[in-house]
Design an enzyme around this catalytic site. Sequence first.
Site, PDB file in Angstrom:
ATOM      1  N   GLY A  60       0.826  -1.205   0.000  1.00 15.50           N
ATOM      2  CA  GLY A  60       0.000   0.000   0.000  1.00 15.50           C
ATOM      3  C   GLY A  60       0.847   1.235   0.000  1.00 15.50           C
ATOM      4  N   ARG A  92      10.139   1.541  -5.452  1.00  9.43           N
ATOM      5  CA  ARG A  92      11.270   2.407  -5.791  1.00  9.43           C
ATOM      6  C   ARG A  92      12.451   2.211  -4.833  1.00  9.43           C
ATOM      7  NH1 ARG A  92       6.632   5.483  -6.881  1.00  9.43           N
ATOM      8  NH2 ARG A  92       6.617   6.534  -8.919  1.00  9.43           N
ATOM      9  N   GLN A 111       9.050  -5.412   3.460  1.00 12.53           N
ATOM     10  CA  GLN A 111      10.053  -4.445   3.902  1.00 12.53           C
ATOM     11  C   GLN A 111       9.980  -4.249   5.421  1.00 12.53           C
ATOM     12  OE1 GLN A 111       9.847  -0.841   1.572  1.00 12.53           O
ATOM     13  NE2 GLN A 111      10.097  -1.921  -0.378  1.00 12.53           N
ATOM     14  N   CYS A 158       5.117  -6.778  -0.358  1.00 13.80           N
ATOM     15  CA  CYS A 158       5.722  -5.507  -0.747  1.00 13.80           C
ATOM     16  C   CYS A 158       6.134  -4.698   0.486  1.00 13.80           C
ATOM     17  CB  CYS A 158       4.778  -4.736  -1.659  1.00 13.80           C
ATOM     18  SG  CYS A 158       5.576  -3.366  -2.540  1.00 13.80           S
ATOM     19  N   LEU A 159       5.386  -3.673   0.844  1.00 13.96           N
ATOM     20  CA  LEU A 159       5.707  -2.887   2.034  1.00 13.96           C
ATOM     21  C   LEU A 159       5.714  -3.756   3.285  1.00 13.96           C
ATOM     22  CD1 LEU A 159       6.280   0.108   2.823  1.00 13.96           C
ATOM     23  CD2 LEU A 159       3.844   0.313   3.328  1.00 13.96           C
ATOM     24  N   GLY A 160       4.873  -4.783   3.312  1.00 11.14           N
ATOM     25  CA  GLY A 160       4.861  -5.712   4.428  1.00 11.14           C
ATOM     26  C   GLY A 160       6.164  -6.489   4.527  1.00 11.14           C
ATOM     27  N   HIS A 188       3.706  -8.534  -5.491  1.00 11.27           N
ATOM     28  CA  HIS A 188       2.280  -8.585  -5.159  1.00 11.27           C
ATOM     29  C   HIS A 188       1.662  -9.872  -5.709  1.00 11.27           C
ATOM     30  CE1 HIS A 188       1.771  -4.504  -3.516  1.00 11.27           C
ATOM     31  NE2 HIS A 188       2.707  -4.158  -4.372  1.00 11.27           N
ATOM     32  N   GLU A 214      12.014   5.650   2.667  1.00  6.74           N
ATOM     33  CA  GLU A 214      10.759   6.222   2.180  1.00  6.74           C
ATOM     34  C   GLU A 214       9.924   6.758   3.338  1.00  6.74           C
ATOM     35  OE1 GLU A 214       7.235   5.014  -1.003  1.00  6.74           O
ATOM     36  OE2 GLU A 214       8.502   3.470  -0.143  1.00  6.74           O
ATOM     37  N   GLU A 216      -0.841 -11.393  -4.659  1.00 11.07           N
ATOM     38  CA  GLU A 216      -2.310 -11.329  -4.604  1.00 11.07           C
ATOM     39  C   GLU A 216      -2.921 -10.957  -5.948  1.00 11.07           C
ATOM     40  OE1 GLU A 216      -0.950  -7.142  -3.329  1.00 11.07           O
ATOM     41  OE2 GLU A 216      -0.223  -9.206  -3.223  1.00 11.07           O
TER      42      GLU A 216
END
Length: 358
Positions: free
Chosen positions: A196, A289, A227, A223-225, A332, A247, A334
């Site tokens: 997200g 990114r 990280q 993804c962000l999870g 991703h 970020e 999902e």
Amino acid sequence: MLPIFILDDSPVPACFGLTASLWANQLNLPLWSLRPDFTGDFPDSYQHVIAAGYCVTSGLYQSDTLQQEVTHPAELPRQDAVIVVSLAQKARIAALPGPRLYSQFSAEKLSLHDQQQLLLEYALQPTAPRQNRALPLGVVGREADHRQACPATLAALDHAAIALDLGIEIRFLDAATLPADLHQLAGLAGVVLPGGASMAAVGGQIKLAAATLKSGLPTLGLCLGMQSMATAAVHLSEGYQQAMLAEVDPSAPLHSFIRFSDGRHRCGVLPFASTLLPAYLSRMHYNHRYHFNPALLPQLAASGVQISAETAGIVEAISQPDLPFWHGVQGHPELLSRPDAPHPLFTAFLQAAISQSA
């Protein structure tokens, strides 16, 4: 054949283009979208990644034929395609020839019809439990965001649950307001840390990842999870507790994830290979990114967390092999899940959660 235009009245990003996606899949025709605008609190309106290398409206996630989402009618094809357009923008395509279909939104379902008959329906209500006891799962994020803006994670969980004939109960965890004792984890069989655009969720996701790394609660990071999971692992090394995603905090004294040196936005459907997944799953959707800071590889290894996929120095997936299921992927998965073909990562996560709750 003239293009088929579908005028969609969905007021939320999660539903826009969904019936058009299913109709184009059924007809095996390319799908195009005229990018809609939304009014309301929808921070993840455009989070579906396409092969063309950019993000489109999140509700298009079930399309198998999506080509482009454009901003001007002149960019739309003139034949052999399904084209979805917001009903509010119908005047912009009034001069373009082709039959019109209508997608109607309600709280319970989406329906696609022409002026005479119903063509298809799609139920929006959460799937009813298939067993007497539903499996309790924690998913980070606001319920409204998952159901109205970025629906693919919940859909992938449901696809896997249906395949396993399993009932699931989703408990939403607001990462920005988590209490220090993380009591919401009590009674859960597993946790999903999704991707997200909200950087406000990262601090809470790192705390949750640290807790599940310690307890062994099945955890899937996207993804962000992922990280957040990697950062939690780095924090276990003495002197590295201040590591943070660049970020999130560009001024942090130590960055666990750093911007690509060439400034690229790595976005698209790209090759992927890992021992986590069957060999036939050779691609993944990416939208990032920033990548794991290679200077912290020793600290990641010291935590017991291993790299389970890597491409040209980019950490693509991590796992803790001593735990039943503690896996994170930079991409991703999902977005590859379908009702008749759930993604194996989500199926494996639910199987581990079943064992956890036994």
